[in-house]
Design an enzyme around this catalytic site. Structure first.
Site, PDB file in Angstrom:
ATOM      1  N   ASP A 223       1.106  -0.359  -3.684  1.00  0.00           N
ATOM      2  CA  ASP A 223       1.034  -0.654  -5.215  1.00  0.00           C
ATOM      3  C   ASP A 223      -0.417  -0.401  -5.735  1.00  0.00           C
ATOM      4  OD1 ASP A 223       0.103  -3.154  -3.652  1.00  0.00           O
ATOM      5  OD2 ASP A 223       0.119  -3.989  -5.394  1.00  0.00           O
TER       6      ASP A 223
ATOM      7  N   LYS B  89      -8.217  -1.117   4.743  1.00  0.00           N
ATOM      8  CA  LYS B  89      -7.985  -0.162   3.216  1.00  0.00           C
ATOM      9  C   LYS B  89      -9.209  -0.314   2.322  1.00  0.00           C
ATOM     10  CE  LYS B  89      -3.958  -1.846   2.775  1.00  0.00           C
ATOM     11  NZ  LYS B  89      -2.795  -2.377   2.186  1.00  0.00           N
TER      12      LYS B  89
ATOM     13  N   ASP C 282       2.156  -7.159   0.228  1.00  0.00           N
ATOM     14  CA  ASP C 282       1.985  -7.797  -1.080  1.00  0.00           C
ATOM     15  C   ASP C 282       2.075  -6.923  -2.152  1.00  0.00           C
ATOM     16  OD1 ASP C 282       1.412 -10.406  -0.463  1.00  0.00           O
ATOM     17  OD2 ASP C 282      -0.461  -9.769   0.380  1.00  0.00           O
TER      18      ASP C 282
ATOM     19  N   ASP D  96       2.342  -0.953   2.470  1.00  0.00           N
ATOM     20  CA  ASP D  96       1.678  -2.498   2.070  1.00  0.00           C
ATOM     21  C   ASP D  96       2.664  -3.539   2.096  1.00  0.00           C
ATOM     22  OD1 ASP D  96      -0.660  -3.768   1.599  1.00  0.00           O
ATOM     23  OD2 ASP D  96      -0.214  -3.559  -0.369  1.00  0.00           O
TER      24      ASP D  96
END
Length: 259
Positions: free
Chosen positions: A209, A184, A15, A13
């Site tokens: 995250d 996602k 961010d 990912d």
């Protein structure tokens, strides 16, 4: 449990893993550099559909992260590929930015508000009541409802912003129709991404995250999963979920030596 195959391909990912509020997370540059030097297939993923891979390449490069355009995979690209597979050369009414409209143009879709096959909802900073009203009427008249991702909020320097999932809920309330989300945690985004780099899930890993999107999508796609604690999910929240990542680490810096 059978031993997993060695990790040959990486999906990560963006961010909360590589960058946070426009600033690279320590270790991100070393991770990307080592990936590129190793020659291993990899993708940087984002559920944000606003930007094209070329836009994101330029933004990341300004931050010191040199990610090739072909190694960037967005929910807009996943959505476009899904629609191309489902209904080639179709038509869509789009609420979104250049990342989404460009992806749909590139697969040969016609963007129109006249009897479109689909209403496609993506990320934008300028959601308008007029556009949402038109989407509601088109869906009520038979257009199929697609969303790029179910994220209810997105990050900004000023704080959380309403995102695609929140606006989709409004349209669902007005139409009674649930959207199909291509991004996602739909493992479709992971599988189509893996296909673009010729990778296999059993020898691939996903870094994220968020337990509810990144880790869930990786698990459902059959990949090893790594949760970093530099984004949204806090350590005490991990046990609240009915599934677990393969490993929890402090940050992307802890994974450099695994490449």
């Amino acid at each position: 449990m059978a031993d997993r195959k060695p990790i040959e391909s990486w999906l990560t990912d963006m961010d909360g893993v590589l960058i946070h509020e426009g600033v690279p997370i320590p270790g991100a540059d070393a991770f990307i550099k080592k990936l590129r030097e190793s020659g291993r297939p990899f993708l940087v993923l984002t559920n944000n559909s606003m930007y094209t891979p070329r836009d994101l390449h330029a933004r990341l490069r300004r931050m010191g992260l040199d990610v090739p355009i072909e190694n960037i995979w967005t929910s807009a690209l996943a959505t476009a590929q899904f629609l191309d597979d489902q209904r080639p050369n179709g038509s869509a009414y789009v609420i979104g930015e250049a990342g989404l409209t460009t992806a749909l143009h590139d697969i040969g879709y016609v963007l129109t508000d006249h009897e479109p096959d689909y209403v496609v909802l993506g990320e934008t900073r300028t959601y308008s009541f007029e556009a949402m009203t038109k989407a509601v009427r088109l869906i009520n008249n038979g257009a199929r409802f697609i969303g790029t991702n179910p994220d209810e909020t997105g990050p900004s320097t000023e704080g959380p912003l309403p995102a695609t999932g929140a606006v989709a809920a409004l349209i669902t309330k007005a139409t009674g129709r649930q959207p199909y989300f291509a991004g996602k945690p739909n493992p479709l985004m992971m599988r189509t991404g893996l296909n673009t780099i010729g990778a296999h899930s059993e020898s691939s890993a996903m870094i994220g995250d968020r337990m509810d999107t990144d880790v869930l999508a990786g698990i459902e796609a059959g990949m090893q999963t790594f949760l970093v604690l530099t984004g949204l999910t806090r350590p005490e929240q991990v046990e609240n979920f009915p599934y677990r990542p393969s490993k929890v680490v402090d940050s992307i810096a802890d994974l450099v030596d695994l490449i």
